[in-house]
Motif scaffolding. Structure first.
Motif, short mmCIF file in Angstrom:
data_model
loop_
_atom_site.label_atom_id
_atom_site.label_comp_id
_atom_site.label_asym_id
_atom_site.label_seq_id
_atom_site.Cartn_x
_atom_site.Cartn_y
_atom_site.Cartn_z
N SER A 90 0.86 -1.18 0.00
CA SER A 90 0.00 0.00 0.00
C SER A 90 0.90 1.23 0.00
O SER A 90 1.82 1.32 0.82
CB SER A 90 -0.88 -0.02 1.25
OG SER A 90 -1.22 1.29 1.64
N ARG A 117 -5.69 -0.09 0.62
CA ARG A 117 -6.71 0.07 1.66
C ARG A 117 -7.65 1.22 1.36
O ARG A 117 -7.20 2.28 0.93
CB ARG A 117 -6.04 0.33 3.02
CG ARG A 117 -5.23 -0.84 3.54
CD ARG A 117 -4.72 -0.57 4.93
NE ARG A 117 -3.68 0.45 4.97
CZ ARG A 117 -3.82 1.65 5.51
NH1 ARG A 117 -4.97 2.01 6.04
NH2 ARG A 117 -2.81 2.50 5.52
N ARG A 119 -11.31 3.39 2.98
CA ARG A 119 -11.80 3.83 4.29
C ARG A 119 -12.58 2.70 4.95
O ARG A 119 -13.05 1.79 4.30
CB ARG A 119 -12.68 5.07 4.15
CG ARG A 119 -11.91 6.31 3.76
CD ARG A 119 -12.72 7.58 4.03
NE ARG A 119 -14.00 7.57 3.38
CZ ARG A 119 -14.21 7.94 2.12
NH1 ARG A 119 -13.19 8.33 1.37
NH2 ARG A 119 -15.43 7.92 1.60
N LYS A 183 -18.64 5.68 -8.38
CA LYS A 183 -17.41 6.21 -7.78
C LYS A 183 -16.19 5.89 -8.65
O LYS A 183 -15.97 4.75 -9.01
CB LYS A 183 -17.25 5.58 -6.39
CG LYS A 183 -15.99 5.95 -5.66
CD LYS A 183 -16.13 5.59 -4.18
CE LYS A 183 -14.80 5.66 -3.45
NZ LYS A 183 -14.95 5.43 -2.01
C1 BTN Z 1 -11.86 5.11 -0.10
O1 BTN Z 1 -12.64 5.72 -0.84
O2 BTN Z 1 -12.27 4.18 0.60
C2 BTN Z 1 -10.42 5.52 -0.04
C3 BTN Z 1 -9.57 4.82 -1.06
C4 BTN Z 1 -8.12 5.23 -1.00
C5 BTN Z 1 -7.22 4.37 -1.87
C6 BTN Z 1 -5.83 4.92 -1.97
S1 BTN Z 1 -4.90 4.16 -3.25
C7 BTN Z 1 -3.45 4.91 -2.68
C8 BTN Z 1 -3.49 4.89 -1.18
N1 BTN Z 1 -2.93 3.64 -0.67
C9 BTN Z 1 -3.85 2.90 -0.08
O3 BTN Z 1 -3.65 1.77 0.44
N2 BTN Z 1 -5.03 3.51 -0.09
C10 BTN Z 1 -4.96 4.81 -0.74
#
Ligand code: BTN
Length: 317
Positions: A90, A117, A119, A183
């Motif tokens: 991530s 990841r 939210r 989305k």
């Molecule tokens: C959401 O809408 O739930 C938030 C999504 C966020 C995804 C981004 S991708 C780059 C960064 N690294 C991650 O593990 N998550 C964020």
């Protein structure tokens, strides 16, 4: 070093750049330059090398690498340092690990995430080359309670960038980016702080750009820029986001000015004036959304006809 060489070649993309010029600018030997150029070509860059003339770049692979991002990037500090991975768990996790030793505005970007990841502990699908998987390390001189608004600044800058590129995007308060009611992009902001001081913020942005197939469970709510009929390059979207973000971020952190951000949030809102659902765990209530006020909070008329102001939350249309 490779990204510096690509940057020099792109700055001079209409001519051949001599190995000598590159070696002098970067303070490395001519043979080191040749080695790097060979590696860069192996990554898929289209570079012609002619003895006594030098190297000329004709094309870049569709990668979000440092040299390509930094070339012509119109920012003061966001993206001056780029860390690019082919694959990583991530980008947010990595950014948090290095935040302490990184300069303000450093970005971490990866072609693929294996443990992306979202939210509320959700998984974020991040297939190789399909999207923008980005984390920005920020070190603002503001109190921790002021940090949540940075998520809204990110939402405003994403929607502004997409609109700059001709994409009809809107914001579902507080921070989902929507195209044709589905989305395309989400934001995950993480804070490293003490009670009265921010150590760092990692602002994670995920955007589905070319994805055509989504897992069954999100297929009805998720989409990509390309799937909605827009053929726009990842790199153009990414650079636009960094530039728009920096302007709104500096308004807020240096001048305590939220107005431009709120203006964008209101003008591009997917929910203003509409009946929406406020979701709280497994409870849903139907309300009318009447305003996004100057603090960035959502103003609604609830089931009892009372006016309520929401600081955060999850909404659905
Ligand atoms: C959401 O809408 O739930 C938030 C999504 C966020 C995804 C981004 S991708 C780059 C960064 N690294 C991650 O593990 N998550 C964020």
């Amino acid at each position: 070093m490779r990204s510096e060489i690509i940057k020099i070649l792109l700055e001079n993309k209409d001519e051949f750049v001599s190995g000598e010029h590159i070696s002098e600018r970067l303070g490395i030997s001519r043979s080191a330059v040749s080695k790097h150029i060979k590696n860069i070509k192996n990554q898929g860059y289209d570079i012609e090398s002619i003895t006594k003339k030098g190297h000329k770049i004709f094309g870049c692979p569709d990668l979000l690498s440092g040299g390509i991002i930094k070339h012509d990037l119109n920012t003061d500090f966001i993206g001056k340092e780029v860390i690019h991975f082919d694959t990583i768990g991530s980008t947010n996790d990595y950014a948090k690990e290095i935040a302490g030793d990184s300069i303000d505005g450093t970005i971490v970007v990866s072609e693929e995430q294996t443990k992306g990841r979202g939210r509320r502990g959700k998984e974020w699908h991040s297939i190789k080359g399909d999207g923008i998987w980005l984390s920005i390390i920020l070190k603002p001189d503001i109190y921790p309670h002021k940090a949540p608004f940075i998520t809204q600044i990110a939402g405003a800058s994403i929607v502004k960038s997409l609109r700059n590129l001709g994409i009809d995007a809107s914001i579902k308060w507080p921070n989902d980016i929507i195209v044709n009611n589905k989305k395309v992009s989400g934001i995950l902001t993480e804070l490293g702080a003490e009670i009265d001081q921010i150590n760092y913020i990692v602002l994670g942005i995920g955007m589905n750009v070319k994805t055509m197939n989504f897992p069954e469970e999100i297929n009805s709510i998720a989409t990509s820029i390309f799937k909605e009929g827009y053929d726009v390059k990842r790199i153009d979207i990414l650079k636009n986001i960094l530039e728009e973000f920096e302007k709104l971020y500096l308004d807020y952190t240096e001048r305590n000015d939220k107005s431009s951000c709120i203006k964008i949030c209101k003008e591009s809102s997917a929910i203003l004036g509409k009946k929406i659902y406020i979701i709280n765990g497994d409870k849903k209530r139907k309300v009318k959304c009447i305003d996004i006020n100057e603090e960035g909070n959502l103003v609604i008329i609830n089931e009892d006809n009372d006016i309520e102001e929401l600081i955060s939350g999850e909404v659905s249309i």
